[in-house]
Enzyme design. Structure first.
Site, PDB file in Angstrom:
ATOM      1  N   SER A 180       0.559  -1.126   0.017  1.00 30.35           N
ATOM      2  CA  SER A 180      -0.139  -0.104   0.261  1.00 30.35           C
ATOM      3  C   SER A 180       0.834   1.157   0.009  1.00 30.35           C
ATOM      4  O   SER A 180       0.452   2.278  -0.453  1.00 30.35           O
ATOM      5  CB  SER A 180      -1.003  -0.137   0.943  1.00 30.35           C
ATOM      6  OG  SER A 180      -0.256  -0.096   2.430  1.00 30.35           O
ATOM      7  N   HIS A 208      -4.861  -2.992  -3.069  1.00 30.51           N
ATOM      8  CA  HIS A 208      -4.413  -2.043  -4.204  1.00 30.51           C
ATOM      9  C   HIS A 208      -4.138  -2.996  -5.526  1.00 30.51           C
ATOM     10  O   HIS A 208      -3.706  -2.243  -6.367  1.00 30.51           O
ATOM     11  CB  HIS A 208      -3.291  -1.554  -3.823  1.00 30.51           C
ATOM     12  CG  HIS A 208      -3.622  -0.606  -2.585  1.00 30.51           C
ATOM     13  ND1 HIS A 208      -4.046   0.732  -2.485  1.00 30.51           N
ATOM     14  CD2 HIS A 208      -3.290  -0.825  -1.042  1.00 30.51           C
ATOM     15  CE1 HIS A 208      -4.123   1.200  -1.354  1.00 30.51           C
ATOM     16  NE2 HIS A 208      -3.637   0.156  -0.393  1.00 30.51           N
ATOM     17  N   LYS A 229     -11.491   0.773  -2.811  1.00 26.37           N
ATOM     18  CA  LYS A 229     -10.582   1.596  -3.439  1.00 26.37           C
ATOM     19  C   LYS A 229     -10.831   1.633  -4.940  1.00 26.37           C
ATOM     20  O   LYS A 229     -12.004   2.328  -5.193  1.00 26.37           O
ATOM     21  CB  LYS A 229      -9.094   0.704  -3.167  1.00 26.37           C
ATOM     22  CG  LYS A 229      -8.724   1.520  -1.835  1.00 26.37           C
ATOM     23  CD  LYS A 229      -7.504   0.896  -1.018  1.00 26.37           C
ATOM     24  CE  LYS A 229      -7.469   1.280   0.326  1.00 26.37           C
ATOM     25  NZ  LYS A 229      -6.854   0.187   1.354  1.00 26.37           N
TER      26      LYS A 229
HETATM   27  C1  LIG Z   1      -6.960   0.178   2.626  1.00 26.75           C
HETATM   28  C2  LIG Z   1      -6.536  -1.130   2.931  1.00 26.75           C
HETATM   29  C3  LIG Z   1      -7.048  -2.156   3.801  1.00 26.75           C
HETATM   30  C4  LIG Z   1      -8.570  -1.654   4.480  1.00 26.75           C
HETATM   31  O1  LIG Z   1      -9.661  -1.548   3.879  1.00 26.75           O
HETATM   32  P1  LIG Z   1     -10.706  -0.744   4.114  1.00 26.75           P
HETATM   33  O2  LIG Z   1     -11.850  -1.203   3.474  1.00 26.75           O
HETATM   34  O3  LIG Z   1     -10.483   0.786   3.780  1.00 26.75           O
HETATM   35  O4  LIG Z   1     -10.809  -0.845   5.503  1.00 26.75           O
HETATM   36  C5  LIG Z   1      -6.610  -3.377   4.203  1.00 26.75           C
HETATM   37  N1  LIG Z   1      -5.670  -3.603   3.666  1.00 26.75           N
HETATM   38  C6  LIG Z   1      -4.961  -2.808   2.904  1.00 26.75           C
HETATM   39  C7  LIG Z   1      -3.575  -3.170   2.409  1.00 26.75           C
HETATM   40  C8  LIG Z   1      -5.374  -1.388   2.486  1.00 26.75           C
HETATM   41  O5  LIG Z   1      -4.603  -0.744   1.712  1.00 26.75           O
END
Ligand SMILES: *Cc1c(COP(=O)(O)O)cnc(C)c1O
Length: 368
Positions: A180, A208, A229
């Site tokens: 991330s 991601h 995302k």
């Molecule tokens: C954003 C993210 C999460 C969390 O996801 P949400 O739905 O925003 O709680 C989990 N793992 C990674 C690698 C992330 O970047």
């Protein structure tokens, strides 16, 4: 001041002194533009990599579900909250990941908090990449399993740790698919081979990768991810074998003891996944734009490591003066001494906006 306020004020002062204080600011997104305090910026700071949070079909799907089913799920999924939009959404996610089944949670964070403690506990061991996302570590801590960290993407180190596994009963390997804060990709095929060789389970966090990287290597037991995302909505999920999903449905406490997602959110996510599948050129463009700024980019995320928190904050401020929103990422989100700018590209950026960013970085002598 009451004692609790004195405590909070002292903590804030400490964070402030270390440039680590975080504050919420009101921001309005419109496509890749973000309005803040009366000014407008081109954002390289959103995870909406394919622009799907604002796609007309995605919005319409949400509206229709809202009108048809109401605002909230009304109860946990296991009670009366398992509305009609879950099944098609889970079927789509399972198919995307090449798995038999999937289970949707309230968020990605809640997914990791639920599945890790359901699978491992005291007497078991977790092997996690040094740079895995915080919520996997929180899940690990909650599980009570022994946590061992291997150097980032270092398969020799992982093999070494697995070879010394000793008396631990179950072993779970955890990694991000696309990291991330670094944007690089885990060597999942090698990891899957090691997992098989050492009788360990493998879990990859695809938060991601979804929509950007379309290959899902075999041998990953658990693909978890988020719908917040590239899928532009909200919610988390895990895709796995039907048996594992069946078990998690009873055992993941962050599924059992929380209310289901609003129907509109599931409808939007499902439609976003359909658009994503129909238009793979969106993901390809986000990646291509990232490569215009950093030719070696492996995903839509590109870090520019600057070292100290102040250096990253100052670079971010200077870009802001030029109308560009790029976040400074500081410890504890990243290891000390590796504060950075994190560039996030979207298929919706214009060529001119990306050129503006490239030129601004050059003029500030910030080298990607
Ligand atoms: C954003 C993210 C999460 C969390 O996801 P949400 O739905 O925003 O709680 C989990 N793992 C990674 C690698 C992330 O970047």
């Amino acid at each position: 001041m009451r004692p609790i306020d004195q405590f909070a004020a002292k903590e804030i002062a400490t964070l402030e002194a270390a440039s680590l204080r975080r504050q919420l600011r009101e921001r309005v997104r419109d496509g890749v533009m973000v309005r803040e305090g009366g000014r407008e910026y081109v954002s390289f700071a959103c995870n909406d990599y394919l622009g799907l949070s604002q796609h007309p079909e995605v919005i319409t799907a949400g509206k229709q579900a809202l009108e048809q089913y109401g605002a909230g799920a009304g109860a946990s999924r296991l009670v009366t909250g398992n509305h009609l939009l879950y099944a098609p959404l889970e079927a789509k996610l399972a198919k995307l990941k090449g798995k038999e089944a999937a289970l949707v949670f309230g968020s990605g964070y809640l997914t990791n908090l639920g599945i890790v403690p359901a699978l491992v506990g005291k007497g078991d061991v977790i092997y996690a990449d040094k740079l895995v996302h915080a919520c996997m570590l929180d899940g690990a801590q909650l599980s009570g399993a022994t946590l061992k960290r291997f150097r980032h993407n270092d398969m020799a180190h992982l093999a070494e740790l697995l070879a010394e596994r000793g008396q631990y009963k179950h072993a779970l390997i955890m990694t991000d698919h696309v990291f991330s804060m670094d944007g690089d990709v885990a060597p999942l095929e090698k990891m899957a081979a090691l997992a098989q060789q050492h009788d360990a389970w493998l879990m990859a966090d695809d938060a991601h990768g979804l929509g950007i990287i379309h290959e899902y290597p075999n041998g990953v037991d658990l693909w978890m991810g988020t719908l917040s995302k590239a899928a532009g909505a909200y919610g988390g999920y895990v895709a796995a074998s039907r048996t594992v999903i069946d078990y998690l449905t009873s055992a993941a406490r962050s599924l059992v003891y929380t209310t289901g997602l609003p129907p509109a959110v599931c409808a939007s996510a499902l439609t976003a996944l359909e658009v994503m599948e129909r238009e793979p050129q969106r993901g390809a463009r986000a990646l291509e734009l990232a490569r215009r700024v950093v030719p070696t980019a492996q995903s839509a995320i590109v870090p520019i490591v600057l070292g100290e928190a102040e250096a990253a904050l100052s670079a971010s401020d200077k870009l802001k003066e030029q109308g560009l929103l790029v976040v400074a990422i500081r410890p504890p989100t990243v290891p000390p001494g590796t504060a950075r700018l994190r560039l996030a590209f979207s298929s919706e950026h214009t060529d001119a906006q990306v050129e503006q960013l490239r030129a601004a970085l050059e003029s500030l002598q910030i080298q990607p």
